[in-house]
Write an enzyme that holds these catalytic residues in place. Structure first.
Site, short mmCIF file in Angstrom:
data_model
loop_
_atom_site.label_atom_id
_atom_site.label_comp_id
_atom_site.label_asym_id
_atom_site.label_seq_id
_atom_site.Cartn_x
_atom_site.Cartn_y
_atom_site.Cartn_z
N GLU A 1 -4.05 8.11 7.57
CA GLU A 1 -4.97 7.16 6.94
C GLU A 1 -5.25 6.00 7.91
O GLU A 1 -6.40 5.58 8.09
CB GLU A 1 -4.39 6.65 5.62
CG GLU A 1 -5.36 5.79 4.82
CD GLU A 1 -4.80 5.33 3.47
OE1 GLU A 1 -3.65 5.70 3.12
OE2 GLU A 1 -5.52 4.61 2.76
N GLU B 1 2.15 1.86 -3.42
CA GLU B 1 1.08 2.44 -4.25
C GLU B 1 1.07 3.97 -4.10
O GLU B 1 1.04 4.70 -5.08
CB GLU B 1 -0.27 1.83 -3.84
CG GLU B 1 -1.49 2.48 -4.47
CD GLU B 1 -2.57 2.77 -3.44
OE1 GLU B 1 -2.94 3.95 -3.31
OE2 GLU B 1 -3.04 1.83 -2.76
N HIS B 2 1.11 4.45 -2.85
CA HIS B 2 1.14 5.90 -2.62
C HIS B 2 2.35 6.54 -3.31
O HIS B 2 2.25 7.56 -3.97
CB HIS B 2 1.24 6.20 -1.12
CG HIS B 2 -0.09 6.30 -0.43
ND1 HIS B 2 -0.48 7.42 0.25
CD2 HIS B 2 -1.11 5.41 -0.31
CE1 HIS B 2 -1.68 7.23 0.77
NE2 HIS B 2 -2.09 6.02 0.46
N HIS C 1 0.83 -1.20 0.00
CA HIS C 1 0.00 0.00 0.00
C HIS C 1 0.87 1.26 0.00
O HIS C 1 0.59 2.24 -0.70
CB HIS C 1 -0.93 -0.05 1.23
CG HIS C 1 -1.65 1.23 1.49
ND1 HIS C 1 -1.24 2.12 2.46
CD2 HIS C 1 -2.75 1.77 0.93
CE1 HIS C 1 -2.07 3.15 2.48
NE2 HIS C 1 -2.99 2.97 1.56
#
Lengths: 426, 434
Positions: free
Chosen positions: B142, B70-71, B67
């Site tokens: 997040e 991905e960012h 993840h």
């Protein structure tokens, strides 16, 4: 090129809107009912669609009703409530397969229209009251629905901002009504509200799909007839209270603080400077290239989300962000600085151009779904205007830097709301 | 280029496997404004033990790194790719799931330009220590956001109950502690291993010229020197058949309790048609048992145990899978007791053909509704393809399910030892308002 071609026909007591398009494999029927938000009736009105969707004379239990829908190739049927400016809007949405794509050629559109008419006009009623058990069950569920708003902190803080900001105005009322009003509702009082709503509300039926206009019109005329009415219209906008900026802190057991900031835009849907306001919101906080995203998230690394959105019929712009409690001052300062930048015209030609491109793209994408198309078309009903999507896009493209700076001067900070954790109390 | 026609649906799908191993699918959608494209790698949060490209030993990487990657892929030396997409009138996004990382855009103009941007940014990583550090603050927020979300906590709480060792039990974003160990070198190691074209799938759906788009993609790929890569070696520790824990109760700042009942998948090694049939049949079973037209649903609703948040779903991937049933409830204990009664009542008999036929009709109609959505087609097609299934086999496979199939799944799937429950209940104290 016309983006959407909508045909509007005046029917008995309602307007019929037809959009013929070949892009979907289903047909969508949406029934909308609009009335001014009112403190006295908001909870009754919020409960009504849930009672209507759960049974009718022909389908006296929700099992019978849902069995019928499943047999209809899993037609999806649901109700929805919204606040559009100072109005409370109820929607009943039915999406049903187009038999063109099935081996079974049952005329599903006709059956769908019959079903919708059944739900709206033939409720499960005896002696001037809805069926008692159904009402009690739906009251219980409705209380849970109202209560659940508390559990989703992002929703909760947005609701609280509006509640504080619009205190004394209709818009402060909750879309689902008030918890302490639910118990007082009876099967009789709800039924008399039903009769009132169906004789006074502004009514609209949307049909979207690969349909024939003549067939839909004939079908609607056959199945749905209501008394003529003069819908209630409100004054443009209601603003109560002085211009002092309100600051509200609320403490709860939360890990992340929720910062919600409300501005009054003093501009409504369809106003001359409405299009410039849309572009302004896009440059300021509407997208992932916007000033809030860049400055709060990418540069200062304070948040995962930081965005703004407009309530077009009420004239509000609302900023939302999730931050650490200790970063409150810094986040508020950045959000305010970026608004000052908008007022001073401190944005580039590139920001202007890319924002317009993205807004255009977003709108065109929205009309790729039937529900999105209806939401866009319904703005005209709420505002009693007749703005086509093409006109909307042209006006938006025309907005200049000067227009944006001009509309920015109208924007006033109203309320800063912060939901914060217990450690902030110490 | 291969053309696959779906007559009943009136759709055509074009496919080609490029020489570097990339799978490309194009589905033209006439009448739509929007083109939607996804570029997906078969790499998600569960892939945390593997042999890095060019090495020989297995490594274990920090939780949340897929993840995080991905960012970070959106950031380049000359700025942010979001900016570039919006200059080109597109909106871009990405998501990481247990098994996939997908990058996507949608746009109603300049499709070729945006497609070029999509492919190029995913195939051109730029990680530095400084930008990696900065991202930790953003992802930290997040993670905190999800920590406050009772539905998310409930969902992961249940998966943690079901699985003892499998990394599906780890939150996709990791924890604030685990992401603190991520470095630029680790990101490159993951990137080089999992972002080779032979581990990826590109799907384009919209009002496009198929020949032109395929030609563009081929030319783009031909310019980039990818060496062929050996098969990726992933490792998962052995997982027991039973649920790891039977029950968990989380106290949170909520007013309405929430409750989910889960059943761990029986088959962890299926793929292709076998998996498709098992997944669909299990979902048909759940729908027959708990759909809105079922007697059970009406009873639970009348008893005040469920409201319109009630839902159920079964999902299966290679190595893990689970059914989940539940929602908001005034009485979690009673809901669990009733759900169990209803499940075990059909364990050896009791399912009717009438209910099956209704559920099948409902699911076929639901599929038609779903293929109105380009997002659904691209994302689900990719998910199916990574499990060697074909999205467009859903309707024919559904049609073939018999009552015996459903009864057999009920008999073998419903089991006390693979069942678990997670609840979120209100904290015992009063909120303070200033």
């Amino acid at each position: 090129m016309t983006v959407i071609s909508e045909t509007v026909k005046e029917m008995q007591g309602y307007n019929l809107h037809i959009v013929k398009t070949e892009k979907f494999k289903t047909n969508t029927l949406v029934w909308k009912m609009k009335a001014p938000l009112s403190k006295k009736e908001v909870t009754l009105r919020a409960l009504l669609p849930y009672v209507l969707q759960s049974s009718s004379k022909k389908y006296p239990s929700s099992t019978k009703l849902r069995t019928f829908l499943d047999e209809l190739y899993g037609a999806s049927f649901y109700v929805d409530l919204a606040k559009k400016g100072e109005y409370h809007v109820i929607s009943f949405a039915l999406e049903i397969a187009n038999e063109k794509f099935l081996s079974d050629k049952t005329p599903l559109l006709r059956i769908g229209m019959e079903f919708l008419a059944e739900i709206l006009t033939n409720p499960n009623v005896a002696n001037d009251a809805f069926e008692q058990d159904t009402v009690e069950k739906e009251k219980r569920t409705h209380k849970q629905r109202i209560q659940s708003n508390f559990d989703d902190k992002m929703k909760y803080s947005s609701t609280r901002l509006v509640e504080e900001m619009c205190k004394g105005e209709r818009y402060a009322l909750h879309v689902h009504g008030e918890m302490n009003e639910v118990d007082g509702i009876t099967a009789q009082s709800l039924f008399s509200y039903y009769k009132k709503a169906f004789s006074e509300d502004e009514l609209d039926l949307y049909v979207i799909g690969d349909v024939s206009e003549n067939e839909v019109t004939a079908l609607a005329n056959e199945k749905m007839k209501f008394s003529p009415r003069q819908p209630q219209l409100l004054d443009r906008n209601e603003v109560v209270g002085d211009r002092e900026v309100k600051t509200i802190n609320e403490v709860q057991d939360v890990k992340q603080g929720k910062l919600n900031i409300g501005f009054r835009t003093n501009v409504l849907y369809g106003d001359e400077d409405y299009y410039a306001l849309q572009v302004l919101n896009g440059i300021y906080g509407g997208f992932s290239h916007s000033k809030l995203f860049i400055n709060v998230r990418e540069k200062a690394s304070l948040a995962y989300y930081a965005a703004s959105r407009l309530e077009s019929h009420k004239g509000l712009m609302m900023v939302m962000s999730g931050i650490e409690h200790k970063n409150y001052d810094q986040a508020v300062a950045i959000i305010n600085e970026q608004m000052v930048a908008m007022k001073k015209g401190d944005f580039s030609e590139q920001e202007l151009v890319q924002t317009k491109a993205v807004i255009r793209n977003q709108l065109l994408e929205t009309v790729d779904t039937a529900r999105g198309m209806i939401e866009i078309l319904y703005h005209n009903v709420v505002s009693h205007q007749n703005i086509t999507l093409d006109h909307w896009l042209v006006q938006m493209e025309r907005a200049t830097k000067e227009d944006i700076v001009k509309v920015a001067q109208k924007i006033q900070l109203d309320t800063v709301y912060f939901l914060t954790g217990q450690e902030a109390m110490q | 280029m291969e053309k696959i026609t779906f007559e009943q649906l009136q759709e055509e799908l074009y496919y080609e496997k490029l020489t570097n191993g990339l799978d490309v699918y194009i589905l033209p959608k006439i009448g739509f404004n929007k083109t939607y494209a996804t570029f997906t790698t078969k790499y998600g949060s569960v892939d945390n033990q593997f042999i890095p490209l060019g090495k020989e030993e297995f490594v274990k990487v920090p939780d949340g790194i897929a993840h995080f990657l991905e960012h970070k892929l959106f950031e380049k030396e000359d700025g942010d790719v979001f900016q570039q997409f919006s200059r080109q009138g597109a909106s871009a996004n990405a998501f990481t799931s247990f098994t996939r990382t997908a990058y996507l855009f949608s746009s109603t103009s300049d499709v070729e330009l945006n497609l070029e941007t999509l492919i190029d940014f995913v195939q051109d990583p730029y990680f530095t220590e400084k930008t990696v550090e900065k991202e930790k603050g953003i992802i930290g927020q997040e993670i905190t956001m999800y920590d406050d979300n009772p539905d998310w906590r409930l969902y992961f709480g249940l998966i943690e109950n079901l699985y003892q060792n499998h990394p599906v039990k780890i939150d996709i974003a990791g924890t604030i502690d685990s992401i603190s160990h991520i470095t630029k070198d680790l990101l490159y190691e993951c990137y080089n291993t999992f972002y080779h074209p032979s581990n990826m799938l590109l799907f384009v759906v919209g009002p496009v010229d198929v020949e032109k788009i395929m030609k563009q993609i081929k030319e783009n790929q031909a310019k980039k020197p990818f060496e062929s890569q050996p098969e990726i070696k992933r490792r998962f520790e052995a997982e027991k058949k039973e649920a790891n824990e039977g029950k968990k109760v989380l106290e949170m700042n909520v007013q309405t309790p929430k409750c989910l009942l889960g059943i761990k998948a029986l088959h962890h090694d299926q793929s292709g048609m076998e998996m498709l049939k098992n997944e669909l049949t299990t979902n048909v079973l759940l729908d027959m048992l708990f759909g809105k037209s079922s007697a059970n649903y009406e009873q639970l609703y009348n008893e005040g145990l469920i409201d319109d948040t009630f839902s159920y779903d079964y999902t299966q991937e290679s190595g893990f899978g689970f059914a989940m049933i539940g929602g908001d409830t005034s009485n979690p204990e009673q809901l669990v007791a009733r759900l169990k009664e209803m499940l075990f009542a059909v364990k050896n008999s009791g399912l009717t053909n009438e209910a099956l036929q209704r559920t099948k009709k409902k699911k076929i109609g639901g599929f038609l509704r779903a293929v109105n959505s380009p997002e659904f087609i691209a994302n689900q097609f990719t998910r199916y393809a990574f499990n060697e299934m074909n999205l467009f086999d859903v309707v024919p496979t559904l049609e073939k399910i018999t009552i015996d199939d459903v009864q057999r799944v009920a008999n073998e799937f419903i089991s006390e030892e693979r069942l678990s429950v997670c609840q979120v209940i209100p904290k015992k104290k009063i909120r303070a308002v200033l």
